[in-house]
Scaffold this active site. Structure first.
Site, short mmCIF file in Angstrom:
data_model
loop_
_atom_site.label_atom_id
_atom_site.label_comp_id
_atom_site.label_asym_id
_atom_site.label_seq_id
_atom_site.Cartn_x
_atom_site.Cartn_y
_atom_site.Cartn_z
CB THR A 122 -0.89 0.01 1.26
OG1 THR A 122 -1.50 1.30 1.38
CG2 THR A 122 -0.08 -0.23 2.53
CE1 TYR A 146 -3.83 -1.92 4.89
CE2 TYR A 146 -3.46 0.30 4.08
CZ TYR A 146 -3.73 -1.04 3.84
OH TYR A 146 -3.87 -1.48 2.55
#
Ligand code: UDP
Length: 335
Positions: A122, A146
């Site tokens: 990501t 995250y």
């Protein structure tokens, strides 16, 4: 082009991006096997023709049996948790789902001699970037769990690749949106938090309004700017990455997946209004924790490395495909 096509294990193949990847692999002639624990995925989202196992990637013993039984030659690893604010509230969930369980999966790959690994990473690994566009060489300083949970898995993969007979492609996604243009797959996530999904739900009356999280960022209109990429272009890059790994077993890659341009929250909401012909109610709210102001890819590396030709860059097209999917009646459950 790769001539020999072996079975590919897709983890998270019942989820949003994973189900599109299964279709793209099948379209390109790769046999696919799906593993998904169905915590957020849907059995009915697994495309026809792909053997399915309701299994968690953290169950190494079962995963190894599947790898052996299907003679798996590559793993595409999508399974994981993807909501930034949730990761701030519950970091251990993210270090478990995205890091610890990935470690088990990578170990299973090594033990069973699976030679290729494609990993969903990501843009959140970059944190709050100094430059307006981030390249793969930009510093990786995640500002939320995250991003860190994915960065830790990237580090494991690099170390494992150096030590074992495995090559990998790490794909760092920017903001994935849209749906299969043929209507075969889309985003069915319940309780969605991602902007375009939330906005198309609001456009169809499934939500009363859309919150705008922060209007005081250092961006052109004060709202968050992101590089939205159509899910079909994203999964096309995965298939090409797999082919590159097979062709050059000594080479591993880390590639940004984005278009290199950004839209603000207001611009996205304008696009949804334009495409739907309506007017979503907008409500100004404070910033969410862990949100950077602007995140846009430098995508020269992926364009130079893979024969990738993005086809759905238009924001209205991305929104239109998301809306088309949202208008569909709910999928019938499959027992
Ligand atoms: N956002 C928003 N309202 C929403 C959801 C998202 O204003 O209901 C904003 C968010 O603050 C960020 C951008 O939209 O600036 C993209 O957020 P999203 O959750 O879609 O993806 P992220 O970039 O967090 O992975």
């Amino acid at each position: 082009m790769t001539s020999k096509k072996f079975p590919v294990l897709v983890t998270g193949g019942a989820g949003y991006i994973g189900s599109h990847a299964v279709l793209a692999l099948q379209d390109a002639g790769w046999p696919v096997v799906v593993v998904d624990n169905l915590v957020t995925g849907f059995r009915s989202a697994v495309p026809y023709g792909a053997p399915f196992y309701e299994t968690d990637v953290g169950d190494g013993e079962t995963v190894r049996i599947i790898l052996r039984a299907h003679n798996i030659g590559a793993i595409m690893h999508f399974a994981g948790s993807v909501v930034v604010p949730e990761s701030v509230e519950n970091p251990l969930k993210y270090y478990d789902n995205n890091t610890a369980r990935s470690r088990v999966l990578i170990e299973a790959a090594v033990t069973e001699g699976v030679p290729h690994f494609v990993f969903s990473s990501t843009a959140a690994v970059y944190g709050e970037p100094e430059a307006s566009r981030v390249s793969e060489e930009s510093p990786t300083r995640p500002i939320n769990p995250y991003g860190m949970s994915k960065l830790m898995t990237e580090a494991m993969l690099r170390d494992v690749t150096a030590a074992h007979d495995l090559n990998h492609c790490i794909l760092r996604y920017f903001n994935v949106a849209g749906a299969d243009p043929q209507g075969r797959a889309g985003q069915s996530t319940t309780g969605a938090t991602h902007l375009i999904k939330v906005a198309v739900e609001a456009a169809l009356g499934k939500r009363s309004h859309v919150a705008i999280f922060g209007d005081d960022f250092d961006t052109r209109d004060g709202t968050g700017v992101r590089d939205y990429i159509h899910v079909s272009d994203l999964v096309a890059a995965h298939v090409l990455a797999l082919e590159a790994l097979v062709e050059k077993p000594a080479v591993s890659m880390t590639l940004n997946c984005g278009y290199g341009r950004g839209y603000s929250v207001l611009e996205v909401l304008d696009a949804v209004d334009r495409v739907s012909g309506g007017q979503i109610e907008r409500r100004q709210e404070p910033r969410r924790s862990g949100d950077p102001g602007e995140l846009i890819s430098e995508n020269a590396h992926v364009l130079a490395t893979l024969p990738w030709q993005p086809r759905h860059q238009n924001i209205d097209e991305i929104v239109s495909h998301a809306l088309d999917w949202e208008r569909r009646p709910a999928l019938a459950p499959v027992s």
